[in-house]
Design a protein around this motif. Structure first.
Motif, PDB file in Angstrom:
ATOM      1  N   MET A  83       7.916  10.065 -18.874  1.00  0.00           N
ATOM      2  CA  MET A  83       7.035  10.274 -17.747  1.00  0.00           C
ATOM      3  C   MET A  83       6.445  11.678 -17.862  1.00  0.00           C
ATOM      4  N   SER A  84       5.161  11.768 -17.735  1.00  0.00           N
ATOM      5  CA  SER A  84       4.500  13.071 -17.806  1.00  0.00           C
ATOM      6  C   SER A  84       4.593  13.778 -16.461  1.00  0.00           C
ATOM      7  N   TYR A  85       4.286  15.066 -16.505  1.00  0.00           N
ATOM      8  CA  TYR A  85       4.267  15.840 -15.264  1.00  0.00           C
ATOM      9  C   TYR A  85       3.255  15.248 -14.290  1.00  0.00           C
ATOM     10  N   GLU A  86       2.104  14.826 -14.792  1.00  0.00           N
ATOM     11  CA  GLU A  86       1.078  14.230 -13.942  1.00  0.00           C
ATOM     12  C   GLU A  86       1.568  12.936 -13.296  1.00  0.00           C
ATOM     13  N   ASP A  87       2.296  12.113 -14.074  1.00  0.00           N
ATOM     14  CA  ASP A  87       2.857  10.869 -13.532  1.00  0.00           C
ATOM     15  C   ASP A  87       3.876  11.174 -12.432  1.00  0.00           C
ATOM     16  N   TYR A  88       4.695  12.178 -12.686  1.00  0.00           N
ATOM     17  CA  TYR A  88       5.719  12.567 -11.715  1.00  0.00           C
ATOM     18  C   TYR A  88       5.062  13.044 -10.420  1.00  0.00           C
ATOM     19  N   GLU A  89       4.067  13.911 -10.542  1.00  0.00           N
ATOM     20  CA  GLU A  89       3.348  14.403  -9.365  1.00  0.00           C
ATOM     21  C   GLU A  89       2.637  13.259  -8.634  1.00  0.00           C
ATOM     22  N   ALA A  90       2.092  12.311  -9.387  1.00  0.00           N
ATOM     23  CA  ALA A  90       1.424  11.155  -8.771  1.00  0.00           C
ATOM     24  C   ALA A  90       2.431  10.314  -7.986  1.00  0.00           C
ATOM     25  N   ALA A  91       3.620  10.152  -8.536  1.00  0.00           N
ATOM     26  CA  ALA A  91       4.665   9.382  -7.850  1.00  0.00           C
ATOM     27  C   ALA A  91       5.067  10.083  -6.546  1.00  0.00           C
ATOM     28  N   LEU A  92       5.195  11.401  -6.590  1.00  0.00           N
ATOM     29  CA  LEU A  92       5.526  12.142  -5.375  1.00  0.00           C
ATOM     30  C   LEU A  92       4.392  12.035  -4.352  1.00  0.00           C
ATOM     31  N   GLU A  93       3.169  12.078  -4.813  1.00  0.00           N
ATOM     32  CA  GLU A  93       2.024  11.929  -3.907  1.00  0.00           C
ATOM     33  C   GLU A  93       2.003  10.524  -3.306  1.00  0.00           C
ATOM     34  N   ASP A  94       2.372   9.522  -4.092  1.00  0.00           N
ATOM     35  CA  ASP A  94       2.442   8.149  -3.574  1.00  0.00           C
ATOM     36  C   ASP A  94       3.485   8.042  -2.463  1.00  0.00           C
ATOM     37  N   LEU A  95       4.628   8.705  -2.633  1.00  0.00           N
ATOM     38  CA  LEU A  95       5.644   8.710  -1.575  1.00  0.00           C
ATOM     39  C   LEU A  95       5.088   9.333  -0.298  1.00  0.00           C
ATOM     40  N   ARG A  96       4.362  10.447  -0.442  1.00  0.00           N
ATOM     41  CA  ARG A  96       3.776  11.108   0.721  1.00  0.00           C
ATOM     42  C   ARG A  96       2.731  10.215   1.390  1.00  0.00           C
ATOM     43  N   ALA A  97       1.885   9.585   0.582  1.00  0.00           N
ATOM     44  CA  ALA A  97       0.842   8.705   1.128  1.00  0.00           C
ATOM     45  C   ALA A  97       1.459   7.500   1.841  1.00  0.00           C
ATOM     46  N   ASP A  98       2.493   6.921   1.260  1.00  0.00           N
ATOM     47  CA  ASP A  98       3.169   5.784   1.901  1.00  0.00           C
ATOM     48  C   ASP A  98       3.811   6.211   3.222  1.00  0.00           C
ATOM     49  N   ALA A  99       4.419   7.392   3.221  1.00  0.00           N
ATOM     50  CA  ALA A  99       5.034   7.899   4.450  1.00  0.00           C
ATOM     51  C   ALA A  99       3.976   8.076   5.538  1.00  0.00           C
ATOM     52  N   LEU A 100       2.815   8.586   5.157  1.00  0.00           N
ATOM     53  CA  LEU A 100       1.727   8.762   6.123  1.00  0.00           C
ATOM     54  C   LEU A 100       1.257   7.415   6.676  1.00  0.00           C
ATOM     55  N   ALA A 101       1.182   6.400   5.814  1.00  0.00           N
ATOM     56  CA  ALA A 101       0.762   5.068   6.262  1.00  0.00           C
ATOM     57  C   ALA A 101       1.755   4.517   7.285  1.00  0.00           C
ATOM     58  N   TRP A 102       3.051   4.664   7.035  1.00  0.00           N
ATOM     59  CA  TRP A 102       4.059   4.186   7.986  1.00  0.00           C
ATOM     60  C   TRP A 102       3.996   4.983   9.289  1.00  0.00           C
ATOM     61  N   SER A 103       3.755   6.274   9.184  1.00  0.00           N
ATOM     62  CA  SER A 103       3.614   7.104  10.380  1.00  0.00           C
ATOM     63  C   SER A 103       2.400   6.669  11.207  1.00  0.00           C
ATOM     64  N   ASP A 104       1.300   6.352  10.534  1.00  0.00           N
ATOM     65  CA  ASP A 104       0.111   5.853  11.231  1.00  0.00           C
ATOM     66  C   ASP A 104       0.401   4.536  11.949  1.00  0.00           C
ATOM     67  N   LEU A 105       1.171   3.657  11.290  1.00  0.00           N
ATOM     68  CA  LEU A 105       1.551   2.393  11.935  1.00  0.00           C
ATOM     69  C   LEU A 105       2.396   2.646  13.184  1.00  0.00           C
ATOM     70  N   ALA A 106       3.276   3.631  13.115  1.00  0.00           N
ATOM     71  CA  ALA A 106       4.101   3.971  14.286  1.00  0.00           C
ATOM     72  C   ALA A 106       3.210   4.381  15.453  1.00  0.00           C
ATOM     73  N   GLU A 107       2.187   5.181  15.181  1.00  0.00           N
ATOM     74  CA  GLU A 107       1.257   5.596  16.241  1.00  0.00           C
ATOM     75  C   GLU A 107       0.480   4.405  16.790  1.00  0.00           C
ATOM     76  N   THR A 108       0.043   3.528  15.893  1.00  0.00           N
ATOM     77  CA  THR A 108      -0.706   2.345  16.311  1.00  0.00           C
ATOM     78  C   THR A 108       0.134   1.467  17.231  1.00  0.00           C
ATOM     79  N   PHE A 109       1.389   1.240  16.864  1.00  0.00           N
ATOM     80  CA  PHE A 109       2.246   0.392  17.686  1.00  0.00           C
ATOM     81  C   PHE A 109       2.661   1.079  18.981  1.00  0.00           C
TER      82      PHE A 109
END
Length: 103
Positions: A1-27
């Motif tokens: 795994m490259s550094y870029e792949d690792y950083e992308a994976a961490l960014e995906d975790l952050r983006a997914d967390a934001l999506a779930w947080s947005d759903l919490a606000e919506t509900f």
């Protein structure tokens, strides 16, 4: 795994967390709407009452209200776990060494 792949994976975790947080606000907003959908006493006619439609509606409403009430908490917990996972990866003992090895 490259550094870029690792950083992308961490960014995906952050983006997914934001999506779930947005759903919490919506509900949080949706549960107010669901609460307003309760039938007033005798809102259905006698036939609907005798056929059980009123009871079915009220039972379904209670189930949906319960889900809507719990959703913000559950979705926030999911978001928090994703952010915690991201943080733990970033703080892992080998993370600094791995970054140095990537050059």
């Amino acid at each position: 795994m490259s550094y870029e792949d690792y950083e992308a994976a961490l960014e995906d975790l952050r983006a997914d967390a934001l999506a779930w947080s947005d759903l919490a606000e919506t509900f949080s907003a949706a549960k107010t709407i669901v609460a307003g959908c309760r039938l007033a006493m005798y809102e259905m006619d006698g036939i609907g009452h005798m056929l059980g439609a009123e009871a079915n509606y009220n039972e379904a409403h209670t189930t949906i209200q319960g889900l809507a009430d719990r959703a913000p908490t559950v979705f926030t917990e999911i978001s928090d776990k994703l952010l915690d996972t991201k943080r733990r990866y970033e703080e892992a003992d080998g993370y600094s060494q791995w970054l140095l090895d990537q050059g």
